[in-house]
Design a protein around this motif. Structure first.
Motif, PDB file in Angstrom:
ATOM      1  N   ASP A 176       0.819  -1.209   0.000  1.00 56.57           N
ATOM      2  CA  ASP A 176       0.000   0.000   0.000  1.00 56.57           C
ATOM      3  C   ASP A 176       0.854   1.261   0.000  1.00 56.57           C
ATOM      4  OD1 ASP A 176       0.472  -0.986   2.817  1.00 56.57           O
ATOM      5  OD2 ASP A 176      -0.307   1.005   3.235  1.00 56.57           O
ATOM      6  N   THR A 177       2.012   1.228   0.675  1.00 56.40           N
ATOM      7  CA  THR A 177       2.896   2.394   0.689  1.00 56.40           C
ATOM      8  C   THR A 177       3.473   2.633  -0.704  1.00 56.40           C
ATOM      9  OG1 THR A 177       3.505   1.804   2.958  1.00 56.40           O
ATOM     10  CG2 THR A 177       4.814   3.499   1.879  1.00 56.40           C
ATOM     11  N   ILE A 178       3.806   1.558  -1.410  1.00 61.19           N
ATOM     12  CA  ILE A 178       4.314   1.683  -2.773  1.00 61.19           C
ATOM     13  C   ILE A 178       3.291   2.406  -3.645  1.00 61.19           C
ATOM     14  CG2 ILE A 178       5.045   0.395  -4.822  1.00 61.19           C
ATOM     15  CD1 ILE A 178       5.953  -1.848  -2.931  1.00 61.19           C
ATOM     16  N   TRP A 179       2.026   1.988  -3.518  1.00 63.63           N
ATOM     17  CA  TRP A 179       0.970   2.640  -4.299  1.00 63.63           C
ATOM     18  C   TRP A 179       0.785   4.088  -3.864  1.00 63.63           C
ATOM     19  CZ3 TRP A 179      -2.077   0.848  -8.358  1.00 63.63           C
ATOM     20  CH2 TRP A 179      -3.156   1.677  -8.709  1.00 63.63           C
ATOM     21  N   PHE A 187       4.932  -1.328  -8.025  1.00 63.89           N
ATOM     22  CA  PHE A 187       3.726  -2.033  -7.593  1.00 63.89           C
ATOM     23  C   PHE A 187       3.415  -3.182  -8.550  1.00 63.89           C
ATOM     24  CE2 PHE A 187      -0.831  -2.687  -6.991  1.00 63.89           C
ATOM     25  CZ  PHE A 187      -0.948  -2.614  -5.617  1.00 63.89           C
ATOM     26  N   GLU A 188       3.492  -2.915  -9.839  1.00 66.33           N
ATOM     27  CA  GLU A 188       3.212  -3.955 -10.829  1.00 66.33           C
ATOM     28  C   GLU A 188       4.190  -5.118 -10.685  1.00 66.33           C
ATOM     29  OE1 GLU A 188       0.807  -4.214 -12.978  1.00 66.33           O
ATOM     30  OE2 GLU A 188      -0.101  -2.216 -13.008  1.00 66.33           O
ATOM     31  N   ASN A 189       5.450  -4.800 -10.454  1.00 60.88           N
ATOM     32  CA  ASN A 189       6.462  -5.834 -10.282  1.00 60.88           C
ATOM     33  C   ASN A 189       6.188  -6.656  -9.027  1.00 60.88           C
ATOM     34  OD1 ASN A 189       8.977  -7.147 -10.972  1.00 60.88           O
ATOM     35  ND2 ASN A 189       9.911  -6.048  -9.259  1.00 60.88           N
ATOM     36  N   ALA A 190       5.769  -5.971  -7.952  1.00 49.48           N
ATOM     37  CA  ALA A 190       5.449  -6.665  -6.704  1.00 49.48           C
ATOM     38  C   ALA A 190       4.239  -7.576  -6.878  1.00 49.48           C
ATOM     39  CB  ALA A 190       5.205  -5.652  -5.593  1.00 49.48           C
ATOM     40  N   ILE A 191       3.262  -7.147  -7.662  1.00 48.20           N
ATOM     41  CA  ILE A 191       2.072  -7.967  -7.908  1.00 48.20           C
ATOM     42  C   ILE A 191       2.463  -9.292  -8.565  1.00 48.20           C
ATOM     43  CG2 ILE A 191      -0.023  -8.156  -9.307  1.00 48.20           C
ATOM     44  CD1 ILE A 191      -0.441  -6.513  -6.829  1.00 48.20           C
ATOM     45  N   ALA A 193       5.213 -10.877  -8.140  1.00 49.43           N
ATOM     46  CA  ALA A 193       5.788 -11.724  -7.092  1.00 49.43           C
ATOM     47  C   ALA A 193       4.704 -12.286  -6.178  1.00 49.43           C
ATOM     48  CB  ALA A 193       6.802 -10.917  -6.284  1.00 49.43           C
ATOM     49  N   VAL A 194       3.683 -11.493  -5.910  1.00 48.94           N
ATOM     50  CA  VAL A 194       2.578 -11.936  -5.064  1.00 48.94           C
ATOM     51  C   VAL A 194       1.889 -13.157  -5.666  1.00 48.94           C
ATOM     52  CG1 VAL A 194       0.219 -11.298  -4.390  1.00 48.94           C
ATOM     53  CG2 VAL A 194       2.132  -9.760  -3.873  1.00 48.94           C
ATOM     54  N   GLU A 195       1.755 -13.170  -6.978  1.00 55.58           N
ATOM     55  CA  GLU A 195       1.088 -14.279  -7.650  1.00 55.58           C
ATOM     56  C   GLU A 195       1.777 -15.613  -7.377  1.00 55.58           C
ATOM     57  OE1 GLU A 195       1.160 -13.033 -11.682  1.00 55.58           O
ATOM     58  OE2 GLU A 195      -0.573 -11.684 -11.493  1.00 55.58           O
ATOM     59  N   GLU A 196       3.061 -15.589  -7.044  1.00 55.51           N
ATOM     60  CA  GLU A 196       3.839 -16.806  -6.845  1.00 55.51           C
ATOM     61  C   GLU A 196       3.805 -17.319  -5.403  1.00 55.51           C
ATOM     62  OE1 GLU A 196       7.742 -15.817  -8.148  1.00 55.51           O
ATOM     63  OE2 GLU A 196       7.119 -15.326 -10.207  1.00 55.51           O
ATOM     64  N   ILE A 197       3.219 -16.560  -4.487  1.00 55.51           N
ATOM     65  CA  ILE A 197       3.215 -16.972  -3.082  1.00 55.51           C
ATOM     66  C   ILE A 197       2.290 -18.169  -2.890  1.00 55.51           C
ATOM     67  CG2 ILE A 197       2.720 -16.293  -0.704  1.00 55.51           C
ATOM     68  CD1 ILE A 197       3.307 -13.414  -1.492  1.00 55.51           C
ATOM     69  N   ASP A 198       2.798 -19.175  -2.210  1.00 51.50           N
ATOM     70  CA  ASP A 198       2.035 -20.399  -1.961  1.00 51.50           C
ATOM     71  C   ASP A 198       1.794 -20.540  -0.455  1.00 51.50           C
ATOM     72  OD1 ASP A 198       0.914 -22.881  -1.801  1.00 51.50           O
ATOM     73  OD2 ASP A 198       2.655 -23.972  -2.590  1.00 51.50           O
ATOM     74  N   PHE A 199       0.571 -20.295  -0.036  1.00 52.81           N
ATOM     75  CA  PHE A 199       0.247 -20.355   1.385  1.00 52.81           C
ATOM     76  C   PHE A 199      -0.106 -21.765   1.859  1.00 52.81           C
ATOM     77  CE2 PHE A 199      -0.387 -15.803   0.588  1.00 52.81           C
ATOM     78  CZ  PHE A 199       0.368 -15.285   1.626  1.00 52.81           C
TER      79      PHE A 199
END
Length: 617
Positions: A176-179, A187-191, A193-199
């Protein structure tokens, strides 16, 4: 993470909060069983052909708070644990508690009506804003280069640490701070990376449910809301985290296991809430779980936290200090028998979230107002205290107390915790939204207290935990001899150099030996770990009053922190705010990017950025 206020249309951002040293012992819990009674509407669990209930549009979120000061959990292995199938619940909910609905009442305005600034004022403000943004970019670039997708950067040597599951806590928490800072490419680059997170896997065996909630669930929700819902993956990931953490509530009384062996639970093991749980870790899941229910229309998340709130309200006047909850609770039975009380570490965000939850729910229930107002009376009587200072400052700090088990008397401990600095902002917001104008003076004195602590240390930064000398009377004139005697009493080590000295002489030796600034009777934790609580309250009070002295105070704080914590790679916690050259530690917790720099940025941004009338901070 900020939580935008409930309106028909809104954005969102993030919460904050944090946890200090705990110094209370706890007693054996009572044995009375838990029989919660709910004053909100109930609804059947959705099943085949039964739609989940809809809720009105809500105010969103953005990121967070702390509570513990223990060492972070260590990785069980360097490789992830294998995924496991989700077992059936042992103690399923039969009827969900629904989110309050109806016509939204009017919540009073909080933010000051700012006028037009001069060109010189704008130039100065934007110069400061640019400096804060550069600090963020410096630390973010260090994280990307040395610790990308890891939980934390080690900011001195450039390593990384697994502290909160290994899912990239800093990455998610800072979204949120990036945005907010307009770093859209980042932000786009971070998104991606987020797609790859496996919970479904993690690098640690035990999850801290609270920390996982504020850093991951809050991070995803805040980013989703502030970006206007344009990135569905953020809500998808928030739902994954929520579903994971919901398993911690599968206990006989539906209170959560706060330090959760999640892999054993996934294997089908039965579980119970802990007998000795930190109240902050039980009572600080409210905002994120509520917002998740609002966005997904799945009632189970709100139901989970509302059951906690109902226990807190039911027990609030049954504790050893009625109106306040002690640091330790028996979550297994839903009871409070401990005798240690504070609004600081280990209890903090349970109190902080009361007015925030009221705003997030649009004032549709008075429960959180009742709990807040019940808290404030004993806090003002027993917790808040005025310290004696060389400049006779009219300030307050939130301290701690213990209740004597035999006599019932309240024994104060005049400690000032950096983590407790959120109280000024909390009381200020409560004064506005609950129409308690007399509380604004208390709020100002609390905010000014933390600013005073920053201004009066050698490096211009408040330590984690210190002790002060309480005022004896209303006049509260400085008495150096009394300060020195308190310093001698607080320093309980036997020193051969002080044998035979009077208390005052010993105190003078201690003050010099311990590098105690006048007014500080002891500093038991000399660190600064990049915490946000002080600047959070300074920001809130500036936005409430329009008083530019708070902007100037924030600038001094920022410059001091930058001067002492900056490394070639990022920014680092320091070991001693009184040392001439503090040693930098290998910690940069996610709240540095998610909270601290966010508030420093926001206080120098245009006042309509994160307006207090649009967002729950």
């Amino acid at each position: 993470m900020f939580l935008p206020r409930r309106k028909s249309t809104v954005l969102a951002l993030g919460l904050c909060i944090a946890f200090s040293l705990w110094y209370f012992n706890y007693l054996q819990p009572a044995t009375e069983p838990l029989f919660p009674s709910y004053d909100t509407q109930s609804q059947p669990v959705p099943g085949p052909g039964v739609a989940a209930p809809k809720t009105p549009a809500q105010a969103p979120i953005v990121n967070h708070g702390e509570t513990e000061l223990s060492q972070p959990p260590q990785p069980a292995e360097d490789k992830p644990s294998p995924p496991a199938a989700k077992p059936a619940e042992h103690y399923p909910v039969k009827t969900f508690i629904s989110i309050p609905t109806g016509s939204l009442p009017s919540i009073p305005r909080i933010q000051y009506a700012f006028g037009t600034e001069t060109q010189d004022e704008k130039a100065e403000r934007e110069k400061r804003l640019t400096a804060v943004k550069e600090s963020f970019v410096h630390s973010w670039n260090g994280y990307k280069k040395h610790a990308w997708k890891e939980d934390e950067l080690e900011p001195v040597r450039g390593g990384h640490a697994t502290t909160f599951g290994g899912w990239g806590a800093t990455l998610v928490d800072a979204l949120d701070t990036i945005w907010l800072m307009g770093l859209k490419d980042e932000f786009e680059n971070a998104i991606k990376a987020v797609e790859e997170i496996d919970f479904s896997t993690a690098k640690i065996e035990q999850l801290n449910v609270f920390e996982t909630t504020i850093r991951y669930l809050g991070g995803f929700l805040g980013a989703y809301d502030i970006s206007g819902g344009k990135y569905p993956i953020l809500l998808e990931k928030a739902k994954e985290v929520g579903d994971l953490l919901y398993g911690a509530f599968d206990t006989p009384n539906r209170l959560p296991v706060t330090r959760w062996d999640w892999q054993e639970a996934r294997k089908g093991a039965k579980q119970e809430a802990q007998e000795g749980a930190l109240v902050a870790e039980v009572g600080s899941l409210t905002l994120e779980f509520t917002r998740l229910s609002q966005l997904t229309e799945d009632p189970k998340f709100f139901d989970a936290i509302q059951r906690i709130s109902d226990v807190l309200e039911r027990e609030q006047n049954q504790t050893t200090l009625p109106g306040l909850w002690p640091v330790i609770m028996d979550a297994k039975l839903g009871k409070f028998t401990d005798v240690g009380f504070t609004l600081g570490g280990m209890a903090d965000s349970t109190y902080e979230y009361l007015p925030k939850q009221h705003m997030l729910l649009g004032g549709l229930t008075q429960q959180y107002k009742r709990m807040y107002e019940t808290t404030l009376g004993p806090a003002q009587k027993h917790i808040f205290f005025r310290p004696m200072t060389p400049d006779n400052a009219d300030i307050l700090f939130p301290g701690s107390v213990r209740v004597n088990e035999n006599t019932g008397s309240v024994v104060p401990d005049y400690k000032a915790q950096h983590l407790g600095c959120y109280t000024g902002g909390m009381v200020g917001v409560g004064a506005k939204i609950f129409d308690r104008p007399n509380d604004l003076t208390t709020a100002r004195r609390l905010v000014d207290g933390c600013i005073w602590a920053y201004n009066h240390t050698q490096n211009g930064i408040m330590p984690e935990i210190s002790a002060m000398v309480p005022c004896e009377d209303e006049e509260c004139k400085w008495d150096e001899g009394r300060w020195l005697k308190f310093a001698a009493i607080r320093h309980n080590k036997v020193e051969s150099a002080t044998e035979g000295m009077s208390d005052e002489a010993k105190g003078r030796w201690v003050a010099e030996y311990q590098r105690l600034p006048p007014g500080f009777a002891a500093i038991s934790d000399r660190r600064y770990i990049l915490r946000p609580e002080a600047i959070e309250s300074v920001f809130i009070f500036y936005r409430m009053t329009g008083d530019k002295k708070y902007q100037d105070a924030a600038w001094r704080m920022y410059q001091a922190i930058e001067n002492c914590t900056r490394t070639d790679i990022a920014n680092a916690a320091i070991d001693d705010v009184t040392a001439e050259k503090p040693t930098k530690d290998e910690r940069m917790e996610s709240f540095w990017l998610a909270e601290t720099l966010k508030y420093f940025y926001a206080i120098f941004a245009d006042p309509e950025t994160l307006s207090l009338d649009d967002y729950v901070l």
